[in-house]
Design an enzyme around this catalytic site. Sequence first.
Site, short mmCIF file in Angstrom:
data_model
loop_
_atom_site.label_atom_id
_atom_site.label_comp_id
_atom_site.label_asym_id
_atom_site.label_seq_id
_atom_site.Cartn_x
_atom_site.Cartn_y
_atom_site.Cartn_z
N THR A 222 0.83 -1.21 0.00
CA THR A 222 0.00 0.00 0.00
C THR A 222 0.87 1.26 0.00
OG1 THR A 222 -1.78 -1.10 1.15
CG2 THR A 222 -1.58 1.24 1.57
N ARG A 250 -14.01 -8.00 -0.09
CA ARG A 250 -13.25 -7.59 1.10
C ARG A 250 -12.70 -6.15 0.95
NH1 ARG A 250 -7.82 -5.69 2.27
NH2 ARG A 250 -7.20 -6.45 4.30
N VAL A 251 -12.85 -5.38 2.00
CA VAL A 251 -12.26 -4.04 2.05
C VAL A 251 -11.38 -3.97 3.28
CG1 VAL A 251 -12.77 -1.59 2.31
CG2 VAL A 251 -14.23 -2.99 0.85
N GLY A 252 -10.19 -3.41 3.11
CA GLY A 252 -9.25 -3.32 4.24
C GLY A 252 -9.34 -2.00 4.97
N ASP A 253 -8.26 -1.63 5.63
CA ASP A 253 -8.24 -0.42 6.45
C ASP A 253 -7.98 0.85 5.66
OD1 ASP A 253 -5.64 -1.50 5.95
OD2 ASP A 253 -4.84 -0.02 7.34
N THR A 273 -0.18 1.02 6.83
CA THR A 273 -0.06 -0.09 5.89
C THR A 273 0.15 -1.38 6.68
OG1 THR A 273 1.30 -1.11 4.19
CG2 THR A 273 2.41 0.46 5.61
N GLY A 274 -0.46 -2.44 6.21
CA GLY A 274 -0.29 -3.71 6.92
C GLY A 274 -1.52 -4.57 6.79
N GLY A 276 -4.81 -5.32 7.07
CA GLY A 276 -5.91 -4.38 7.27
C GLY A 276 -6.92 -4.77 8.33
N1 ASP Z 1 -3.57 -2.36 4.59
C1 ASP Z 1 -3.85 -2.88 3.29
C2 ASP Z 1 -5.11 -3.69 3.33
O1 ASP Z 1 -5.30 -4.43 4.27
C3 ASP Z 1 -2.75 -3.74 2.76
C4 ASP Z 1 -1.39 -3.09 2.77
O2 ASP Z 1 -1.10 -2.24 3.60
O3 ASP Z 1 -0.59 -3.42 1.90
O4 ASP Z 1 -5.88 -3.64 2.41
#
Ligand code: ASP
Length: 358
Positions: A222, A250-253, A273-274, A276
């Site tokens: 991200t 699916r939707v992340g953070d 980032t991480g 989510g």
């Molecule tokens: N945080 C992002 C998600 O979970 C993934 C990422 O940080 O690469 O969608």
Amino acid sequence: MKRLIGYLFVAVLLLNPTILLAQKSAGTEVKQLQGPQNPRLGFVIHGGAGVISRGSLSPEREKEYRAKLEEAVMAGYKALQAGKSSLDAVEIAIRILEDSPLFNAGKGAVFTNEGKNELDASIMDGKTLGAGAVAGLTRVRNPITLARAVMEKSEHVMMVGAGAEKFAEQQKMELVDPKYFWTESRWNALQKILKEEKEKEEKSKDHGKLIEAEKPANKFGTVGAVALDKDGNLAAGTSTGGMTNKRFGRVGDAPIIGAGTYANNATCAVSATGWGEFFIRLSVARDISSLMEYRAMTVQQAADLVIKTKLQKLGGDGGVIAIDKFGNIGVSFNSEGMYRAYINAEGKPVVEIYGAEK
Ligand code: ASP
């Protein structure tokens, strides 16, 4: 006389919160911006956290990453120097990273389980607490620009899927064929995971437990940016393709205000980032801001508490970049590495990838 000098000293301290902050943060890893450039300009970006160990990137690849991060951080910083707003700087830098196939956002987005690319992004204005977010996009070249349009040109904060793309059409955003997001490396990453999953499925009888039960390695990338402009306004933005092999819409953070992105002039601007799911459950970005607001922590202390203690304890991984209203930078991650760049006290770009680079 002595007493008078004492009173004067206290008065100077009270009138100058920067001195107080610098004192409070003594002993922590705070990067204070001082020096020849306007001390109220600050800019930090990230290009994702994950399993990025030393030696895992070829020297050529590492050079490409470093060059792109430097280009993006300098573009945002130059915009700030030219008097543009923190929101402009965030959007400019994120668009550069979205247009690069190196990062998991825009062009380089990862694939869903069905072999599609679904993009999410958000942006927040620390001055007004205005925010815009988009999720599940398949045709918008620069999701960060659409997120900003949601914030500035609609009554809403978040739009998803077909509706968001209809709004993008209305706003005359650049739309692309979904094939634009196809890259060989991301496609191969999906094929590898699908193959591993199939092998495990064959070995296991308990098929129901297979979905994302394991720690995702190497799925991140991200991008995000946080900025402080000459008027003292903070802004944050984040853009992503999500996680490889994500399913069921699916939707992340990244597009969740308070989880992946947050900005408030009273405290700080944060982009995460991480993994989510963990960042959503911990409201990571808003929690960092709240720790500064309610517990008077420095930006670095707050970022470390949330990432190195709370996130770590819950079993998630990733990191954040943050900047406070004085230009102090907070960077924290519990993953092996995080692509990141910031402007240092001399106004020069510093690019880092691995843990403890100095
Ligand atoms: N945080 C992002 C998600 O979970 C993934 C990422 O940080 O690469 O969608």
